[in-house]
Structure formats: structure tokens, C-alpha cells
Design a protein around this motif. Structure first.
Motif, short mmCIF file in Angstrom:
data_model
loop_
_atom_site.label_atom_id
_atom_site.label_comp_id
_atom_site.label_asym_id
_atom_site.label_seq_id
_atom_site.Cartn_x
_atom_site.Cartn_y
_atom_site.Cartn_z
N THR A 210 44.46 47.28 30.95
CA THR A 210 44.23 46.05 31.71
C THR A 210 44.05 44.88 30.75
N HIS A 211 44.81 43.82 30.95
CA HIS A 211 44.64 42.60 30.16
C HIS A 211 43.91 41.57 31.02
N TYR A 212 43.01 40.81 30.43
CA TYR A 212 42.31 39.78 31.20
C TYR A 212 42.13 38.52 30.35
N ARG A 213 42.11 37.39 31.04
CA ARG A 213 41.86 36.11 30.36
C ARG A 213 41.01 35.21 31.26
N LEU A 214 40.31 34.31 30.64
CA LEU A 214 39.38 33.45 31.37
C LEU A 214 40.12 32.31 32.09
N ILE A 215 39.70 32.06 33.30
CA ILE A 215 40.11 30.85 34.02
C ILE A 215 38.98 29.82 33.94
N LYS A 216 37.73 30.29 34.25
CA LYS A 216 36.59 29.39 34.14
C LYS A 216 35.30 30.19 34.05
N ARG A 217 34.39 29.70 33.21
CA ARG A 217 33.05 30.30 33.11
C ARG A 217 32.09 29.49 33.97
N TYR A 218 31.21 30.20 34.67
CA TYR A 218 30.16 29.57 35.45
C TYR A 218 28.81 29.90 34.83
N HIS A 219 27.74 29.54 35.51
CA HIS A 219 26.42 29.73 34.92
C HIS A 219 26.07 31.20 34.75
N HIS A 220 26.49 32.02 35.72
CA HIS A 220 26.19 33.46 35.65
C HIS A 220 27.42 34.33 35.94
N HIS A 221 28.57 33.73 36.13
CA HIS A 221 29.77 34.47 36.53
C HIS A 221 30.99 33.95 35.79
N THR A 222 32.10 34.68 35.93
CA THR A 222 33.35 34.27 35.29
C THR A 222 34.52 34.50 36.24
N HIS A 223 35.37 33.49 36.33
CA HIS A 223 36.61 33.60 37.11
C HIS A 223 37.71 33.99 36.12
N ILE A 224 38.38 35.13 36.37
CA ILE A 224 39.36 35.64 35.42
C ILE A 224 40.70 35.95 36.08
N ARG A 225 41.73 36.01 35.26
CA ARG A 225 43.06 36.46 35.67
C ARG A 225 43.34 37.76 34.93
N LEU A 226 43.94 38.73 35.61
CA LEU A 226 44.19 40.04 35.01
C LEU A 226 45.64 40.45 35.20
N LYS A 227 46.14 41.20 34.23
CA LYS A 227 47.49 41.75 34.32
C LYS A 227 47.44 43.24 34.02
N LEU A 228 48.10 44.02 34.87
CA LEU A 228 48.09 45.47 34.72
C LEU A 228 49.33 45.95 33.99
N GLU A 229 49.14 46.88 33.07
CA GLU A 229 50.27 47.63 32.51
C GLU A 229 50.46 48.92 33.29
N THR A 230 49.36 49.49 33.75
CA THR A 230 49.38 50.73 34.52
C THR A 230 48.77 50.48 35.90
N GLY A 231 48.81 51.47 36.76
CA GLY A 231 48.30 51.28 38.11
C GLY A 231 47.42 52.42 38.57
N ARG A 232 46.36 52.67 37.85
CA ARG A 232 45.44 53.75 38.22
C ARG A 232 44.54 53.30 39.39
N THR A 233 44.06 54.29 40.15
CA THR A 233 43.16 54.01 41.25
C THR A 233 41.91 53.28 40.75
N HIS A 234 41.58 52.15 41.40
CA HIS A 234 40.40 51.34 41.09
C HIS A 234 40.42 50.81 39.64
N GLN A 235 41.61 50.68 39.05
CA GLN A 235 41.69 50.39 37.61
C GLN A 235 40.91 49.15 37.18
N ILE A 236 41.16 48.03 37.83
CA ILE A 236 40.48 46.78 37.43
C ILE A 236 38.97 46.92 37.62
N ARG A 237 38.57 47.48 38.74
CA ARG A 237 37.15 47.61 39.05
C ARG A 237 36.45 48.49 38.03
N VAL A 238 37.09 49.61 37.66
CA VAL A 238 36.49 50.53 36.68
C VAL A 238 36.44 49.90 35.29
#
Length: 325
Positions: A210-238
Motif C-alpha cells: 500500500t502506498h500513501y501520501r498526505l493530502i492535509k494534516r489536521y490537529h489530531h488527524h490526517t487526510h490521505i490518498r492511497l494507491k494499492l498494488e495488491t488487493g488483499r481483504t481489508h488491506q488499507i485498514r490493516v
């Protein structure tokens, strides 16, 4: 209406002394090897109009013919359930899936699924394995999915997934403030103690990237964009939970809800009311299985994620104003 496939090809002489099933797999490469072998055994894939054994050696110059009407693969009911269709032609269907929709019938979800809706909207998918569903989104994940309406399209799209040439990008909101983007390359398998969950499993897991990059940082959270190379069950969440940035609202991997220190009542309300993982399949890229054209689609964030990000913006601004004072 069942899909009918009629094809023919002459065996090149350079294929002489090779097995019938191997030659047929090469000449009819739109279809999987197992399906080719099944058609040979069923007597619908012929050599010079005559049935032949899979291991029979050919000389070259023979005519291989296929004439088959596909049987229905699905025993599930077609149901008139609305679909948000982004694109459709005679080969593929691209859908923007809503939250709360189960993709495929399973224990506890025998109807009301995306598959039931697809069978109603495109009855021809009944003759395609899994009604043309080649990849899935979790029940509470929103966004883009492609469905094959023909067997040829299904075989091609599965190959694109296996070759990792299909592009799938997501947006998510994580708990915690990331310092930068990165990549998670950790195998994923069934959780050893909870069969309802997946986990990073170094020994028994399947490769997952899983590749990820920042869109915006908040005070306690982060908004991100992700790109998958594989497609495992619950991959991003795990993967995000593994690096200590679980998704907001994730009931399985984020743990018990903890309120950030000093956050506004508006943000507290937003976090309490966000009952699903904040994950959206925003962009899909693939080669059209019939035309070979490269195609791209992108859909905006659903209303609940837009609202969450709006509240995070307000919280960030309130903190900045307080610091300035």
C-alpha cells in the motif's frame, strides 16, 4: 439472455506436437486455462469438428472451433436495487458503491447485495462467474468498482488485477498526525485469534503493498490518498492500523473511540456519529477489455466524509485562532 461464444482458429504449424489443451489456451488466450480444459471435456471445443482429448498431440493446420452457450453461474435472485452507475457499455459496468452495501451474498446477507442488484440491471451477468464482480469493497467502504458483463471481460479484468496493471486509488481519514507519505509492504493473512479480522502475518500472509501520501494534516488527524498494488481483504485498514494510523470510525481495527485532547464539541459529535471506516475508492484506471483503450474514472467523496473533513477544518482553524490569541 445467456452469452454465446463462437470462435475458430487454425493451428500454426510451429505448434506441431504440442497438446491440444496447451494450443487452445494459446489461441484462445481471452479465456482461462481451466475454462479451456472444461470446454474440451464438455465437447464444445473441437478439432476439425471432432471432440479430442486434452493431451492429444496436434500436427498443425487443424481447425479448432468453439461454440458454447454459457450456463447461468449464479443461483442468487435478481433484485431491483438502485445502482449509481458511473459508466456502462456492453462489456463493463463501473459503479459508485454506497456505504452499507454488501458486495456479495454471504452468511447473514443472502439478498440486498450489490450482486443481486447487478443481476437485475444486467441479466447477462448471470452467466459470468460471481455476476462479473472481479474485486470487492468492504460493506462500509464507498466508491468505484468495475463489473464484467461478459466472460471475455471478466477474464481480462482478472488478469489486469493479477498483473497489478489496474489502478485503484482511495482517500481516507486516519487517527493521528502523519509526518509524511510512505509505503507499507507487509503480508496480510487471517488473524490468528479472530477469524473475522485480517492481520499482518509475516509467515502465512500473502504479499500486500500500500502506498500513501498526505493530502492535509489536521490537529489530531490526517487526510490521505492511497494507491494499492495488491488487493488483499481489508488491506488499507490493516496496513494503516499496523503503522499506528488506523482509519477514523473503523469498528474492527481502530479500537475504542478516544476523544482528542482539547477538540471542539462539534468534532466530538462528528467522531461519535461516524460509524464506518472513513475510506472511499475515489479513482479507478484500467485497460478496456474489448477495445484496449486506457480508461479513468474519479468520483467525489460521499457526504459523510465531506462533513467530517469540514469539521476537521473548523477544529484546525479554532486551534490556530486560540494559539494566535
Amino acid at each position: 439472455m445467456a452469452e454465446r461464444i463462437v470462435k475458430e482458429a487454425q493451428v500454426p504449424f510451429e505448434y506441431a506436437n504440442q497438446r491440444f489443451d496447451q494450443i487452445a489456451t494459446e489461441l484462445f488466450s481471452d479465456f482461462s486455462r481451466s475454462r479451456i480444459q472444461s470446454w474440451i471435456k464438455d465437447g464444445v471445443l473441437l478439432v476439425n469438428g471432432v471432440a479430442a482429448k486434452p493431451k492429444e498431440k496436434l500436427f498443425g493446420g487443424e481447425m479448432i472451433t468453439l461454440d458454447v452457450e454459457l450456463e447461468e453461474q449464479s443461483d442468487h435472485d435478481a433484485q431491483d436495487i438502485p445502482l449509481d452507475i458511473v459508466y456502462e457499455d456492453e462489456h463493463i459496468l463501473v459503479i459508485n458503491k454506497a456505504a452499507g452495501v454488501v458486495v456479495h451474498p454471504a452468511a447473514g446477507h443472502q439478498d440486498g447485495t450489490l450482486l443481486n442488484a447487478i443481476l437485475h440491471h444486467a441479466p447477462e451477468t448471470a452467466s459470468v462467474p460471481r455476476a462479473g464482480i472481479v474485486h470487492r469493497l468492504d460493506k462500509e467502504t464507498t466508491g468505484l468498482m468495475v463489473v464484467a458483463k461478459t466472460l471475455l471481460a471478466q477474464t481480462d479484468l482478472v488478469a489486469q488485477l493479477q498483473e497489478r496493471s489496474m489502478g485503484r486509488e482511495y482517500e481516507a481519514v486516519t487517527i493521528g498526525v502523519m509526518t509524511g507519505g510512505g509505503m507499507v509492504d507487509e503480508p496480510i493473512g487471517r488473524h490468528p485469534h479472530n477469524r473475522q479480522k485480517m492481520a499482518v502475518e509475516p509467515i502465512h500472509g500473502k504479499d500486500a503493498v500500500t502506498h500513501y501520501r498526505l493530502i492535509k494534516r489536521y490537529h489530531h488527524h490526517t487526510h490521505i490518498r492511497l494507491k494499492l498494488e495488491t488487493g488483499r481483504t481489508h488491506q488499507i485498514r490493516v496496513h494503516m492500523a499496523f503503522i499506528q494510523y488506523p482509519l477514523v470510525g473503523d469498528p474492527q481495527y481502530a479500537g475504542r473511540l478516544k476523544m482528542p485532547k482539547g477538540c471542539s464539541e462539534e468534532l466530538q459529535d462528528a467522531l461519535r456519529s461516524f460509524k464506518r471506516q472513513a475510506l472511499h475508492a475515489k479513482r479507478l484506471e484500467l485497460t478496456h477489455p474489448a477495445t484496449g483503450e486506457w480508461m479513468e474514472w474519479e468520483v467525489g467523496l460521499p457526504q459523510d466524509m465531506q462533513h467530517l473533513l469540514s469539521v476537521l477544518e473548523n477544529d484546525l482553524r479554532d486551534v490556530a485562532d486560540a494559539d494566535f490569541i
